[in-house]
Design an enzyme around this catalytic site. Structure first.
Site, PDB file in Angstrom:
ATOM      1  N   GLU A   1       9.606   7.426 -16.803  1.00 48.47           N
ATOM      2  CA  GLU A   1      10.173   8.779 -16.694  1.00 48.47           C
ATOM      3  C   GLU A   1      10.902   8.939 -15.352  1.00 48.47           C
ATOM      4  O   GLU A   1      11.996   9.522 -15.296  1.00 48.47           O
ATOM      5  CB  GLU A   1       9.069   9.844 -16.809  1.00 48.47           C
ATOM      6  CG  GLU A   1       8.437   9.974 -18.186  1.00 48.47           C
ATOM      7  CD  GLU A   1       7.423   8.872 -18.500  1.00 48.47           C
ATOM      8  OE1 GLU A   1       7.043   8.116 -17.568  1.00 48.47           O
ATOM      9  OE2 GLU A   1       7.018   8.739 -19.667  1.00 48.47           O
TER      10      GLU A   1
ATOM     11  N   GLU B   1      11.717  -4.572  -6.202  1.00 47.38           N
ATOM     12  CA  GLU B   1      10.601  -4.559  -7.159  1.00 47.38           C
ATOM     13  C   GLU B   1      11.097  -4.239  -8.568  1.00 47.38           C
ATOM     14  O   GLU B   1      10.546  -4.713  -9.556  1.00 47.38           O
ATOM     15  CB  GLU B   1       9.563  -3.518  -6.701  1.00 47.38           C
ATOM     16  CG  GLU B   1       8.318  -3.480  -7.558  1.00 47.38           C
ATOM     17  CD  GLU B   1       7.240  -2.556  -6.990  1.00 47.38           C
ATOM     18  OE1 GLU B   1       7.512  -1.823  -6.021  1.00 47.38           O
ATOM     19  OE2 GLU B   1       6.125  -2.582  -7.526  1.00 47.38           O
TER      20      GLU B   1
ATOM     21  N   SER C   1      -2.200  -3.758  -5.779  1.00 49.33           N
ATOM     22  CA  SER C   1      -2.352  -5.040  -6.474  1.00 49.33           C
ATOM     23  C   SER C   1      -2.728  -6.141  -5.490  1.00 49.33           C
ATOM     24  O   SER C   1      -2.093  -6.283  -4.438  1.00 49.33           O
ATOM     25  CB  SER C   1      -1.050  -5.430  -7.174  1.00 49.33           C
ATOM     26  OG  SER C   1      -0.752  -4.509  -8.185  1.00 49.33           O
TER      27      SER C   1
ATOM     28  N   GLY D   1       0.824  -1.210   0.000  1.00 49.82           N
ATOM     29  CA  GLY D   1       0.000   0.000   0.000  1.00 49.82           C
ATOM     30  C   GLY D   1       0.855   1.256   0.000  1.00 49.82           C
ATOM     31  O   GLY D   1       1.074   1.869   1.053  1.00 49.82           O
TER      32      GLY D   1
HETATM   33  C1  FAD Z   1      -0.218  -2.825 -12.966  1.00 50.03           C
HETATM   34  C2  FAD Z   1       0.068  -1.887 -11.832  1.00 50.03           C
HETATM   35  C3  FAD Z   1       0.186  -2.365 -10.552  1.00 50.03           C
HETATM   36  C4  FAD Z   1       0.411  -1.488  -9.486  1.00 50.03           C
HETATM   37  N1  FAD Z   1       0.479  -2.010  -8.221  1.00 50.03           N
HETATM   38  C5  FAD Z   1       0.685  -1.180  -7.183  1.00 50.03           C
HETATM   39  C6  FAD Z   1       0.707  -1.704  -5.839  1.00 50.03           C
HETATM   40  O1  FAD Z   1       0.538  -2.902  -5.615  1.00 50.03           O
HETATM   41  N2  FAD Z   1       0.875  -0.818  -4.827  1.00 50.03           N
HETATM   42  C7  FAD Z   1       1.059   0.515  -5.035  1.00 50.03           C
HETATM   43  O2  FAD Z   1       1.248   1.239  -4.061  1.00 50.03           O
HETATM   44  N3  FAD Z   1       1.022   1.046  -6.294  1.00 50.03           N
HETATM   45  C8  FAD Z   1       0.837   0.231  -7.368  1.00 50.03           C
HETATM   46  N4  FAD Z   1       0.792   0.743  -8.643  1.00 50.03           N
HETATM   47  C9  FAD Z   1       0.870   2.185  -8.822  1.00 50.03           C
HETATM   48  C10 FAD Z   1       2.193   2.685  -9.418  1.00 50.03           C
HETATM   49  O3  FAD Z   1       3.238   2.569  -8.482  1.00 50.03           O
HETATM   50  C11 FAD Z   1       1.967   4.124  -9.862  1.00 50.03           C
HETATM   51  O4  FAD Z   1       0.983   4.111 -10.877  1.00 50.03           O
HETATM   52  C12 FAD Z   1       3.230   4.775 -10.394  1.00 50.03           C
HETATM   53  O5  FAD Z   1       4.180   4.946  -9.366  1.00 50.03           O
HETATM   54  C13 FAD Z   1       2.928   6.133 -11.057  1.00 50.03           C
HETATM   55  O6  FAD Z   1       2.215   6.958 -10.180  1.00 50.03           O
HETATM   56  P1  FAD Z   1       0.833   7.647 -10.628  1.00 50.03           P
HETATM   57  O7  FAD Z   1      -0.022   6.604 -11.255  1.00 50.03           O
HETATM   58  O8  FAD Z   1       0.317   8.413  -9.490  1.00 50.03           O
HETATM   59  O9  FAD Z   1       1.232   8.635 -11.810  1.00 50.03           O
HETATM   60  P2  FAD Z   1       1.833  10.099 -11.636  1.00 50.03           P
HETATM   61  O10 FAD Z   1       2.897  10.094 -10.601  1.00 50.03           O
HETATM   62  O11 FAD Z   1       0.707  11.053 -11.481  1.00 50.03           O
HETATM   63  O12 FAD Z   1       2.510  10.297 -13.049  1.00 50.03           O
HETATM   64  C14 FAD Z   1       1.760  10.616 -14.220  1.00 50.03           C
HETATM   65  C15 FAD Z   1       2.728  10.807 -15.366  1.00 50.03           C
HETATM   66  O13 FAD Z   1       3.605  11.913 -15.055  1.00 50.03           O
HETATM   67  C16 FAD Z   1       4.962  11.493 -15.137  1.00 50.03           C
HETATM   68  N5  FAD Z   1       5.731  12.158 -14.098  1.00 50.03           N
HETATM   69  C17 FAD Z   1       5.375  12.339 -12.800  1.00 50.03           C
HETATM   70  N6  FAD Z   1       6.363  12.978 -12.126  1.00 50.03           N
HETATM   71  C18 FAD Z   1       7.360  13.208 -13.011  1.00 50.03           C
HETATM   72  C19 FAD Z   1       8.642  13.830 -12.923  1.00 50.03           C
HETATM   73  N7  FAD Z   1       9.082  14.329 -11.779  1.00 50.03           N
HETATM   74  N8  FAD Z   1       9.406  13.879 -14.052  1.00 50.03           N
HETATM   75  C20 FAD Z   1       8.955  13.351 -15.223  1.00 50.03           C
HETATM   76  N9  FAD Z   1       7.743  12.764 -15.377  1.00 50.03           N
HETATM   77  C21 FAD Z   1       6.957  12.684 -14.277  1.00 50.03           C
HETATM   78  C22 FAD Z   1       4.930   9.999 -14.894  1.00 50.03           C
HETATM   79  O14 FAD Z   1       6.044   9.366 -15.487  1.00 50.03           O
HETATM   80  C23 FAD Z   1       3.632   9.609 -15.597  1.00 50.03           C
HETATM   81  O15 FAD Z   1       3.858   9.448 -16.971  1.00 50.03           O
HETATM   82  C24 FAD Z   1       0.563  -0.102  -9.729  1.00 50.03           C
HETATM   83  C25 FAD Z   1       0.446   0.380 -11.023  1.00 50.03           C
HETATM   84  C26 FAD Z   1       0.189  -0.477 -12.074  1.00 50.03           C
HETATM   85  C27 FAD Z   1       0.074   0.079 -13.463  1.00 50.03           C
END
Ligand code: FAD
Length: 376
Positions: A359, A240, A157, A123
């Site tokens: 990224e 991971e 997940s 989480g």
């Molecule tokens: C299949 C799957 C399983 C997952 N399982 C888990 C889980 O079990 N537990 C958990 O906690 N999370 C989980 N996640 C979540 C995952 O860790 C996040 O989706 C990921 O870290 C991106 O965060 P966000 O979705 O909030 O996107 P954001 O952080 O909002 O990013 C959106 C976009 O902006 C870009 N971006 C953001 N900041 C920057 C920066 N500083 N410089 C350049 N580009 C930037 C990102 O690359 C992305 O393209 C999972 C995600 C997926 C797809």
């Protein structure tokens, strides 16, 4: 036990128990079937001892090199006995539990994960917090004998199957950023937790929203000290992004071979095939080097972002090639094997997101490994 001896013994045992270990479904199976299959395979391999090698004896292991458990993951994946993404959660969460949980807690809990009795989830992400994990807001406040947790996680997940959660909480002020985070090990059946699965485009509803409403967590479930949650997260993420992906490399290798066998004659562009083959093998070579670094006592750190970028690049290139070579099967065919190709193609899009987006990995490589830009 040495790796060669382990390999020979395990391969022979897997051959001898093939019927017992086989999944009861064709193709990918439904998510609950995949989870049940992994639990079954873990139980059988734990009881036979294979699952215990490569883990310390203080958590029910037999010790030995971490390469032993890496080979087990590779063998189970190559034989299609487990779904590699779900199976790799053990490699993501167990090492950090061993390092940061109280020894008595790790000794009780880790064997339950290894033997398939329990599933755990991670989480970290929240609706307003993914890449910028240091701004998370799910709050834990001091209460009699421990903590009370209130807030929300998302993209968790397998939370719908999980018995426990490694949870990052805000215990300092929001301004304290990564210094004010504490990691807790939470029972998912605790009163006040609500889990809602989220529909996914590939048809496997793997992740969930998780809501915490004044959930009591005992003090002895704190991982590390209060305020040490960032260190816990920074310990988990390199696993991971690297060693947990070793079995995914084996899976990509297998799918590459299956694509070559399944595609109609002349359907695969030779140049693109060469490119994908190179990416898959390059990832495996990188991943092998990382496994050997861990096995020889090295620390995993920022350099694991390279493993993650290479994995995501290879996975998406491979499934792009599948889409080019078998467009009809991918788009409309409906037998279990084609459905699996379609589902895996769609899931490959997530490879540049989970575990930290591509990224973010490139930012880490640029700033922390190459010394480019401003890392303040
Ligand atoms: C299949 C799957 C399983 C997952 N399982 C888990 C889980 O079990 N537990 C958990 O906690 N999370 C989980 N996640 C979540 C995952 O860790 C996040 O989706 C990921 O870290 C991106 O965060 P966000 O979705 O909030 O996107 P954001 O952080 O909002 O990013 C959106 C976009 O902006 C870009 N971006 C953001 N900041 C920057 C920066 N500083 N410089 C350049 N580009 C930037 C990102 O690359 C992305 O393209 C999972 C995600 C997926 C797809």
């Amino acid at each position: 036990m040495e790796l060669d001896e382990f390999r020979r013994g395990l391969d022979g045992w897997l051959d001898a128990h093939a019927d017992e270990l086989a999944p009861p479904y064709e193709g990918a199976g439904a998510l609950d079937e995949q989870v049940a299959q992994i639990s079954k395979v873990k139980r059988l391999t734990f009881d036979a001892g294979w699952m215990r090698w490569g883990w310390p004896d203080r958590v029910g292991g037999f010790g030995g090199s971490t390469l032993l458990r890496a080979y087990l993951g590779e063998a189970l994946t190559t034989r299609e006995l487990v779904e590699p993404g779900i199976a790799s959660l053990t490699e993501v969460l167990a090492p950090t539990m061993i390092d940061y949980a109280r020894p008595e807690l790790a000794a009780v809990m880790v064997p339950r994960l290894l033997c398939g009795e329990e599933n755990w989830c991670q989480g970290f992400s929240e609706p307003g917090t993914g890449s910028n994990l240091g701004s998370l807001t799910c709050r834990a406040v001091r209460a009699d004998g421990g903590w009370r947790v209130t807030g929300q996680k998302v993209w968790t997940s397998l939370a719908q199957f999980a018995d426990r959660c490694v949870l990052l909480t805000r215990t300092g002020t929001v301004e304290s950023a990564h210094r004010g985070i504490t990691a807790l090990f939470v029972d998912m059946d605790a009163p006040g937790i609500t889990v809602r699965p989220i529909g996914s485009m590939h048809g496997v509803d793997e992740f969930c929203e998780v809501f915490f409403d004044d959930v009591a967590v005992p003090e002895d479930r704190t991982l590390g000290d209060e305020g040490q949650g960032w260190a816990v997260a920074m310990d988990i993420l390199p696993y991971e992004r690297s060693t947990a992906l070793w079995q995914r490399g084996a899976y990509l290798h297998r799918r590459l071979e299956e694509l070559i066998a399944a595609a109609p004659p002349g359907a695969i562009d030779a140049g693109a095939l060469g490119e994908v083959t190179q990416l898959v093998y390059a990832f495996r070579a990188r991943s092998r080097a990382t496994q050997h670094r861990l096995a020889s006592g090295g620390q995993l750190g920022a350099e694991t972002s390279i493993d993650k970028v290479m994995l995501a690049t290879a996975e998406q290139a491979l499934f792009d090639l599948v889409a080019d070579a078998m467009p009809l099967q991918l788009a409309v065919a409906d037998d279990p094997v084609d459905r699996r190709w379609r589902s895996e193609y769609l899931y490959s899009r997530a490879a540049t997101i989970y575990g930290g987006s591509a990224e973010i990995q490139r930012n880490i490589i640029a700033r922390r490994l190459l010394g480019l830009g401003d890392d303040r």
